[in-house]
Design an enzyme around this catalytic site. Structure first.
Site, PDB file in Angstrom:
ATOM      1  N   ALA A  58      -3.439   2.025 -11.395  1.00  0.00           N
ATOM      2  CA  ALA A  58      -4.267   1.126 -10.585  1.00  0.00           C
ATOM      3  C   ALA A  58      -5.526   1.874 -10.184  1.00  0.00           C
ATOM      4  O   ALA A  58      -5.473   3.066  -9.879  1.00  0.00           O
ATOM      5  CB  ALA A  58      -3.517   0.647  -9.343  1.00  0.00           C
ATOM      6  N   ALA A 114      -9.048   1.317  -7.788  1.00  0.00           N
ATOM      7  CA  ALA A 114      -9.786   0.494  -6.831  1.00  0.00           C
ATOM      8  C   ALA A 114     -11.122   1.148  -6.517  1.00  0.00           C
ATOM      9  O   ALA A 114     -11.563   2.068  -7.211  1.00  0.00           O
ATOM     10  CB  ALA A 114      -8.956   0.280  -5.565  1.00  0.00           C
ATOM     11  N   SER A 115     -11.759   0.701  -5.451  1.00  0.00           N
ATOM     12  CA  SER A 115     -13.134   1.120  -5.166  1.00  0.00           C
ATOM     13  C   SER A 115     -13.234   2.569  -4.731  1.00  0.00           C
ATOM     14  O   SER A 115     -14.247   3.230  -4.977  1.00  0.00           O
ATOM     15  CB  SER A 115     -13.726   0.225  -4.079  1.00  0.00           C
ATOM     16  OG  SER A 115     -12.934   0.263  -2.905  1.00  0.00           O
ATOM     17  N   ILE A 116     -12.193   3.096  -4.094  1.00  0.00           N
ATOM     18  CA  ILE A 116     -12.270   4.428  -3.506  1.00  0.00           C
ATOM     19  C   ILE A 116     -11.398   5.439  -4.243  1.00  0.00           C
ATOM     20  O   ILE A 116     -11.756   6.607  -4.349  1.00  0.00           O
ATOM     21  CB  ILE A 116     -11.880   4.365  -2.016  1.00  0.00           C
ATOM     22  CG1 ILE A 116     -13.013   3.712  -1.237  1.00  0.00           C
ATOM     23  CG2 ILE A 116     -11.573   5.735  -1.445  1.00  0.00           C
ATOM     24  CD1 ILE A 116     -12.717   3.518   0.221  1.00  0.00           C
ATOM     25  N   ALA A 117     -10.275   4.994  -4.755  1.00  0.00           N
ATOM     26  CA  ALA A 117      -9.332   5.929  -5.370  1.00  0.00           C
ATOM     27  C   ALA A 117      -8.569   5.229  -6.478  1.00  0.00           C
ATOM     28  O   ALA A 117      -8.685   4.011  -6.676  1.00  0.00           O
ATOM     29  CB  ALA A 117      -8.369   6.460  -4.311  1.00  0.00           C
ATOM     30  N   GLN A 118      -7.805   6.013  -7.211  1.00  0.00           N
ATOM     31  CA  GLN A 118      -6.904   5.443  -8.198  1.00  0.00           C
ATOM     32  C   GLN A 118      -5.529   6.095  -8.055  1.00  0.00           C
ATOM     33  O   GLN A 118      -5.381   7.144  -7.423  1.00  0.00           O
ATOM     34  CB  GLN A 118      -7.440   5.617  -9.611  1.00  0.00           C
ATOM     35  CG  GLN A 118      -7.490   7.020 -10.134  1.00  0.00           C
ATOM     36  CD  GLN A 118      -8.142   7.081 -11.514  1.00  0.00           C
ATOM     37  OE1 GLN A 118      -8.982   6.248 -11.868  1.00  0.00           O
ATOM     38  NE2 GLN A 118      -7.781   8.076 -12.315  1.00  0.00           N
ATOM     39  N   VAL A 119      -4.524   5.442  -8.643  1.00  0.00           N
ATOM     40  CA  VAL A 119      -3.143   5.867  -8.459  1.00  0.00           C
ATOM     41  C   VAL A 119      -2.522   6.203  -9.812  1.00  0.00           C
ATOM     42  O   VAL A 119      -2.733   5.495 -10.802  1.00  0.00           O
ATOM     43  CB  VAL A 119      -2.320   4.762  -7.760  1.00  0.00           C
ATOM     44  CG1 VAL A 119      -0.853   5.165  -7.649  1.00  0.00           C
ATOM     45  CG2 VAL A 119      -2.895   4.475  -6.385  1.00  0.00           C
ATOM     46  N   LYS A 138      -2.183   9.403  -5.274  1.00  0.00           N
ATOM     47  CA  LYS A 138      -3.480   8.749  -5.055  1.00  0.00           C
ATOM     48  C   LYS A 138      -4.564   9.820  -5.018  1.00  0.00           C
ATOM     49  O   LYS A 138      -4.453  10.800  -4.281  1.00  0.00           O
ATOM     50  CB  LYS A 138      -3.458   7.965  -3.740  1.00  0.00           C
ATOM     51  CG  LYS A 138      -4.706   7.161  -3.462  1.00  0.00           C
ATOM     52  CD  LYS A 138      -4.508   6.278  -2.232  1.00  0.00           C
ATOM     53  CE  LYS A 138      -5.729   5.402  -1.968  1.00  0.00           C
ATOM     54  NZ  LYS A 138      -5.517   4.503  -0.820  1.00  0.00           N
ATOM     55  N   ASP A 154      -6.190  -4.082   5.705  1.00  0.00           N
ATOM     56  CA  ASP A 154      -6.741  -4.298   4.355  1.00  0.00           C
ATOM     57  C   ASP A 154      -5.682  -4.989   3.504  1.00  0.00           C
ATOM     58  O   ASP A 154      -5.360  -4.556   2.400  1.00  0.00           O
ATOM     59  CB  ASP A 154      -7.144  -2.944   3.752  1.00  0.00           C
ATOM     60  CG  ASP A 154      -8.165  -3.087   2.627  1.00  0.00           C
ATOM     61  OD1 ASP A 154      -8.799  -4.143   2.530  1.00  0.00           O
ATOM     62  OD2 ASP A 154      -8.321  -2.128   1.852  1.00  0.00           O
TER      63      ASP A 154
END
Length: 511
Positions: A133, A135-140, A155, A290
């Site tokens: 996954a 997203a805007s700030i980090a990925q997993v 993360k 969020d």
């Protein structure tokens, strides 16, 4: 605040929307009048080449927001939960922003792990997957610990994300300052304070140690909540730019087809999401702020799993009681009660007429309650309430900004699961239960006991405080001094009496 730099940033924002075709999509979603469309085209076309091109494989709005950067992506994430505001098609496009953004390379993530944790990733994790996954700030990444063999989620912050956010937020500050300068009437809404609030949230989200701490506290608070899971952080393998958590499998809450195929009841899930949020906000004063579909999954047993604790909201007990009374007042259509609560809390200037304000609130609530369940909207309520409070001189309440924003997002999530969900009926039992528990006679006794315990801690200091008060009064009012002495003595005796009563109440309540 670099004026020229920020002006260029805002111009490029408009130009990017024009160049990517996003501007037309937004205007269509808003049903913008022809005059607005003409003005935006006349001014937008010559500037379009200043905008960013973005990824042509993406839909227009998603393309524009991803090209502009993480702060804009965050804004798109919020809109993705509101198909009632932007339309189903646009909401579906924007949902990509929640957890399906282009990832960065696995090797870059592993290098970040080594830099942050002080040892190679391969010595910590026996397996380390490609991103699951982004997203805007980090990925997993899905990984497995060498030490225990457990599956975990790792993360990792995006490279350079701190600098990118700083640039966007600087431009937002400049925009807020410009709005206040050019439109004095907007100052009651405190645009700069709103941006400051957003800035604070983002700063916390960029430190994964804060997120790990938030996950830990949230898990403790919600341990007794049925059908709800919070993955726990592994502190040994977490730092500022890397966080390791328990792995938890589930279906995305935004994939209705997959939820239906698995036999989940989407109406029950929608109700549960809304009630969980209200329970956390009112009962605990600490809530996930969020809660879009990208941060929520459904386990095989039907449990809702929450992820991503970078943005959490906290409200004090007094504000929770005010908020609950406002909600229950609207639910019961008791507009005089809602008006009185606003005045008692100081939300509306005391020189305004409470009955007139109650009448204005009735004009807010009645049309909404006359709607079909699928049309009842917290978002619409807040929009109308905003217009009314503007008339009565109410200032923006910064402590409620995040709460109200999250309420709108959660409503959007619930509505995406069941468009016919009656928001008021679902919220009613949670709010009513909070009112009974926290605003009844037993709650008053608890408050007195708390007050008494605080006063008791100052018991040894009371003689010195009394002497200081008497000396100050004597110095300020040498003749006559006796009334002031009597008042000071009364305060001391009152405090002692409350303290004594408090100890008895504490014993009775088991506090």
């Amino acid at each position: 605040m670099r004026g020229p730099h920020n002006i260029l940033r805002l111009i490029r924002t408009a130009a990017t929307f024009e160049r990517t075709g996003a501007l037309g999509v937004v205007l269509d979603a808003m049903n913008a009048p022809i005059s607005i469309r003409i003005v935006t085209r006349v001014f937008g076309w010559p500037m379009r080449w200043l905008g960013y091109k973005g990824d042509p494989e993406m839909p227009p709005v998603t393309r524009a927001l991803t090209a502009l950067g993480p702060a804009y992506i965050k804004f798109g994430q919020v809109l993705s939960t509101r198909p009632d505001m932007v339309g189903d098609d646009l909401a579906l496009q924007l949902r990509v922003l929640q957890d399906k953004l282009p990832p960065f390379a696995r090797d870059v993530a592993k290098a970040t792990v080594e830099e942050e944790l002080g040892q190679p990733a391969d010595e910590i994790f026996s397996e380390f997957s490609e991103p699951v996954a982004a997203a805007s700030i980090a990925q997993v990444h899905k990984a497995r610990l060498v030490s225990s063999g457990e599956e975990v989620a790792v993360k990792v912050l995006r490279p350079g994300i701190e600098r990118a956010f700083r640039k966007d937020i600087d431009a937002f500050y400049f925009a807020a300052w410009s709005i206040e300068l050019l439109s004095p009437s907007s100052r009651r809404l405190m645009p700069q304070v709103v941006i400051e609030h957003f800035d604070h949230m983002v700063t916390g989200e960029l430190d994964l140690r804060s997120e790990a701490s938030a996950a830990s506290e949230f898990a403790e608070n919600t341990a007794g909540d049925a059908n709800f899971q919070v993955p726990l952080a592994d502190w040994e393998f977490s730092g500022k730019r890397v966080m390791t958590l328990d792995w938890a499998d589930g279906l995305p809450l935004g994939d209705n087809a997959a939820l239906d195929a698995a036999g989940h009841n989407r109406t029950a899930l929608g109700e549960r999401v809304l009630q969980l949020f209200l329970s956390h906000a009112l009962r605990d004063g600490y809530f996930h702020a969020d809660m879009h579909q990208g941060n929520l999954k459904v386990a095989a047993n039907g449990d809702i799993i929450a992820y991503d604790f970078g943005i959490m909201g906290r409200i004090d007990e007094y504000t929770r009681r005010v908020y609950a009374e406002i909600l229950i007042g609207f639910i019961q259509r008791d507009y005089k009660r809602v008006a009185v609560v606003h005045f008692e809390a100081g939300y509306v200037p005391a020189d305004r007429d409470v009955d007139e304000f109650a009448q204005a609130l009735r004009a807010v609530g009645e049309p909404i309650f006359g709607m079909d369940a699928s049309q009842i909207s917290m978002g619409r309520l807040f929009q109308y309430l905003f217009e009314v409070t503007e008339r009565f001189g109410m200032e923006t309440r910064t402590e409620l900004i995040l709460l109200q924003r999250t309420m709108v997002v959660v409503e959007g999530v619930a509505r995406s699961l069941d468009p016919h969900l009656n928001i008021w009926e679902v919220a009613h039992p949670v709010v009513e239960d909070y009112i009974k528990t926290n605003l009844g006679p037993r709650a008053i006794l608890r408050d007195l006991a708390k007050t008494a315990r605080v006063l008791a801690r100052f018991g040894p200091e009371l003689p010195k405080l009394a002497e200081a008060a008497l000396m100050q009064q004597t110095a300020q009012q040498p003749l006559p001094a006796s009334p002031s002495r009597r008042h000071a003595a009364m305060y001391i005796l009152l405090g002692a009496g409350i303290a004594g009563a408090g100890f008895m109440l504490s014993a009775l309540l088991g506090a």
